[in-house]
Design an enzyme around this catalytic site. Sequence first.
Site, PDB file in Angstrom:
ATOM      1  CB  SER A 145      -3.045 -11.627   2.586  1.00  0.00           C
ATOM      2  OG  SER A 145      -2.087 -10.711   1.944  1.00  0.00           O
ATOM      3  CE  LYS A 188      -4.049  -1.854  -0.409  1.00  0.00           C
ATOM      4  NZ  LYS A 188      -4.983  -1.465  -1.675  1.00  0.00           N
TER       5      LYS A 188
HETATM    6  C1  LIG Z   1      -2.392  -7.798   3.362  1.00  0.00           C
HETATM    7  C2  LIG Z   1      -3.030  -7.464   2.202  1.00  0.00           C
HETATM    8  N1  LIG Z   1      -2.858  -8.372   1.120  1.00  0.00           N
HETATM    9  C3  LIG Z   1      -3.818  -8.066   0.000  1.00  0.00           C
HETATM   10  C4  LIG Z   1      -4.419  -6.949  -0.172  1.00  0.00           C
HETATM   11  C5  LIG Z   1      -5.317  -6.665  -1.481  1.00  0.00           C
HETATM   12  O1  LIG Z   1      -4.708  -5.694  -2.133  1.00  0.00           O
HETATM   13  P1  LIG Z   1      -5.793  -4.827  -3.058  1.00  0.00           P
HETATM   14  O2  LIG Z   1      -6.361  -3.617  -2.207  1.00  0.00           O
HETATM   15  O3  LIG Z   1      -4.831  -4.220  -4.243  1.00  0.00           O
HETATM   16  O4  LIG Z   1      -6.827  -5.538  -3.772  1.00  0.00           O
HETATM   17  C6  LIG Z   1      -4.408  -5.950   0.750  1.00  0.00           C
HETATM   18  C7  LIG Z   1      -5.105  -4.713   0.576  1.00  0.00           C
HETATM   19  O5  LIG Z   1      -5.322  -3.719   1.656  1.00  0.00           O
HETATM   20  C8  LIG Z   1      -3.700  -6.319   1.948  1.00  0.00           C
HETATM   21  O6  LIG Z   1      -3.658  -5.151   3.146  1.00  0.00           O
END
Ligand SMILES: Cc1ncc(COP(=O)(O)O)c(C=O)c1O
Length: 317
Positions: free
Chosen positions: A264, A51
């Site tokens: 994630s 981010k």
């Molecule tokens: C830890 C984590 N993984 C994956 C994502 C997914 O990314 P995107 O918002 O680009 O779909 C986010 C989004 O905030 C995240 O914080």
Amino acid sequence: MPTPAPGAVRSHSALAQIGDTPLIELRHLSPKPGVRIFAKFEGTNPTGSIKDRVARALVCALEREGKLRPGQRIVEASSGNTAIALAMVARQRGYKVCVVLPEGVPPMIADTLMLFGVHLHWCKPLAGMRGAIEEAEKLAEACGGVPLRQFQNPLNVQVHETTTGEEIVQALPEVDVFVAGVGTGGTITGVGRRLKRHNPKVRVVGVEPRMGERLQGLTRLEDHFAAPLFDLDVLDRRMLVGAARSLQLMREITLREGLVAGVSSGAALHAALREAETLERGNIVVMFSDSGWKYLPSRPWDAAQRDDPDLDEVHWW
Ligand SMILES: Cc1ncc(COP(=O)(O)O)c(C=O)c1O
């Protein structure tokens, strides 16, 4: 390309260290000799997540458009990473930040935000991100702040097309499969577009939490409120992953590959391993969107090992 305003990013500043993240081969986790899995590890960004790219692009765009005055407040709803990234970028550029945060986020996230001097505005977790976004809009209006709007701003996609996706194409032109978690949809849409322009045969796999479960930063398609950004045409397949499996794999990543990646990343790795089963040969790139340090105070591996029935109640936002 969301180029920062002239003079916005000095070459040795924290802002200049965003992006150009490593592509790390997961030699010990790849299940077959012919199938190689590479992690795009976003934990090396200054605040430890993907981010940082988005926050820098959006703040620089607001500056270019003349929408920010020095000392003004930027308001955003976020469950963690965007808030922390925005806190860093905004402070560096001389703005205040107010974040609408759903109750139940890991304590380290709130602590980090307070460290950056962010004003926290809590909202009920039941309202979910949709509720938090609505609250942020109201708050921005009430306090004369500027909303960041990562869920609506097309730059959230473009920054991944021109940086994250471009870096992958340059580092591994032979990429066959791309796997990433879906939150705002910015990463999967932007990177997916860039990879498919490079090679239309690249398979793009989106990862979402299983019904009733919460994983940091990820959203189920059914609950999706980011439709303006999320281009379903880039998606070839979606995979639903549970919290316990994600936490187990988060630990495996550390034990076997030496990386402290977030929850994630564990979810995305599960999907990458399933993709690997379907291939004889090929290269899979899996997005590790953040580092895992901020989750550690909750001792997630203990919970995953015990197969704790309460695990699904934990808010892995
Ligand atoms: C830890 C984590 N993984 C994956 C994502 C997914 O990314 P995107 O918002 O680009 O779909 C986010 C989004 O905030 C995240 O914080």
